[in-house]
Write a protein that holds these residues in place. Structure first.
Motif, PDB file in Angstrom:
ATOM      1  N   THR A  15     -44.356 -56.062  29.764  1.00 46.50           N
ATOM      2  CA  THR A  15     -43.787 -56.052  28.420  1.00 46.50           C
ATOM      3  C   THR A  15     -44.719 -55.378  27.424  1.00 46.50           C
ATOM      4  O   THR A  15     -44.323 -55.073  26.296  1.00 46.50           O
ATOM      5  CB  THR A  15     -43.505 -57.484  27.932  1.00 46.50           C
ATOM      6  OG1 THR A  15     -44.731 -58.228  27.946  1.00 46.50           O
ATOM      7  CG2 THR A  15     -42.480 -58.161  28.822  1.00 46.50           C
ATOM      8  N   THR A 152     -40.734 -59.758  25.285  1.00 48.78           N
ATOM      9  CA  THR A 152     -39.848 -59.490  26.412  1.00 48.78           C
ATOM     10  C   THR A 152     -39.546 -57.997  26.498  1.00 48.78           C
ATOM     11  O   THR A 152     -39.837 -57.222  25.590  1.00 48.78           O
ATOM     12  CB  THR A 152     -38.517 -60.254  26.270  1.00 48.78           C
ATOM     13  OG1 THR A 152     -37.807 -59.762  25.127  1.00 48.78           O
ATOM     14  CG2 THR A 152     -38.761 -61.749  26.113  1.00 48.78           C
ATOM     15  N   ALA A 153     -38.937 -57.613  27.618  1.00 50.73           N
ATOM     16  CA  ALA A 153     -38.450 -56.245  27.812  1.00 50.73           C
ATOM     17  C   ALA A 153     -37.513 -56.274  29.008  1.00 50.73           C
ATOM     18  O   ALA A 153     -37.594 -57.165  29.859  1.00 50.73           O
ATOM     19  CB  ALA A 153     -39.602 -55.266  28.039  1.00 50.73           C
ATOM     20  N   ARG A 158     -39.851 -52.617  32.032  1.00 47.09           N
ATOM     21  CA  ARG A 158     -41.083 -53.211  32.542  1.00 47.09           C
ATOM     22  C   ARG A 158     -41.576 -52.483  33.789  1.00 47.09           C
ATOM     23  O   ARG A 158     -42.769 -52.189  33.923  1.00 47.09           O
ATOM     24  CB  ARG A 158     -40.859 -54.696  32.839  1.00 47.09           C
ATOM     25  CG  ARG A 158     -40.623 -55.543  31.589  1.00 47.09           C
ATOM     26  CD  ARG A 158     -40.022 -56.880  31.946  1.00 47.09           C
ATOM     27  NE  ARG A 158     -40.859 -57.580  32.886  1.00 47.09           N
ATOM     28  CZ  ARG A 158     -40.402 -58.468  33.770  1.00 47.09           C
ATOM     29  NH1 ARG A 158     -39.110 -58.736  33.857  1.00 47.09           N
ATOM     30  NH2 ARG A 158     -41.233 -59.079  34.571  1.00 47.09           N
TER      31      ARG A 158
END
Length: 233
Positions: A15, A152-153, A158
């Motif tokens: 992330t 987050t991603a 990622r």
């Protein structure tokens, strides 16, 4: 900065939380703590001393006596065991392959929790604040931090980032990201924001945009108690 500041950052692999957290710490002139590097240092030390990372009792005992020193200057953070710098060694494929085995050891986590809280407090005492990043910082290590962020991603973003970082094909990074997150999630929660934790999704943000997004969260949380770089105001 008029008040002590702790910024807790959680998130899965890829992330950007480590590099972003380090940049945020530099921008705010506070300390930086990479808690994941602490588990990597233990994993490296186990391998170096011929200890099976899956031997939970031996690993826990080794952790209790581990001479681990974390340099928390965000401009040049360091990791040392028994006086030996191992910054590069802890990023090796061999360590990456076994780090989850030591990181999911509950006795190890209890010992690391104590160390991490001490390092955060030291950073506050020395620099007025600490940016601490890892897996369960917002919920276990520093649940009372004035700023708590879940970074987050998307899975695609990622894997692409980690692939670029390691200079390997995207598919080769899947086990390092997905499998490790699955293993680590058995002992820590880092995929869903707890109450009071702000989510920052970096899927479509570049590095600088991610840093500014985190700095804006800090500004919203602490207001006039902190001086931000002009571009983040």
């Amino acid at each position: 900065m008029s008040k002590p500041l702790v910024i807790a950052v959680d998130g899965p692999s890829g992330t950007g939380k480590s590099s972003v957290s380090k940049a945020v710490a530099r921008a705010l002139s506070v300390s930086f703590l990479d808690t994941g590097a602490m588990y990597r240092a233990l994993a490296w030390s186990c391998l170096n001393d011929g200890i099976d990372p899956s031997d939970t009792a031996r690993v826990a005992e080794h952790c209790r006596t581990l001479d681990l020193a974390m340099g928390t200057d965000p401009r040049s953070p360091t990791v040392s065991v028994s006086g030996r710098r191992i910054d590069r060694e802890i990023r090796s494929e061999e360590v990456t392959a076994v780090v989850s085995a030591v990181a999911t050891n509950l006795d190890v986590r209890a010992d690391m929790l104590r160390r991490q809280r001490e390092l955060i407090a030291e950073g506050v005492a020395l620099k007025g604040g600490t940016v601490a990043e890892g897996r369960d910082i917002t919920t276990v290590v520093a649940p009372d931090a004035p700023v708590r962020i879940l970074m987050t991603a998307s899975e695609e973003a990622r894997m692409a980032r980690r692939s670029k970082q390691l200079k390997v094909a995207v598919e080769q990074t899947r086990s390092q990201i997905i499998d490790r997150d699955r293993a680590d999630s058995t002992v820590s929660q880092f995929t869903t924001a707890a109450d009071g934790v702000v989510t920052v999704d970096t899927s479509h943000l570049n590095f600088e945009q991610s840093v500014q997004a985190v700095l804006r969260v800090v500004k919203e949380a602490v207001g006039d108690d902190i001086n931000l770089p002009a571009e983040a105001r």
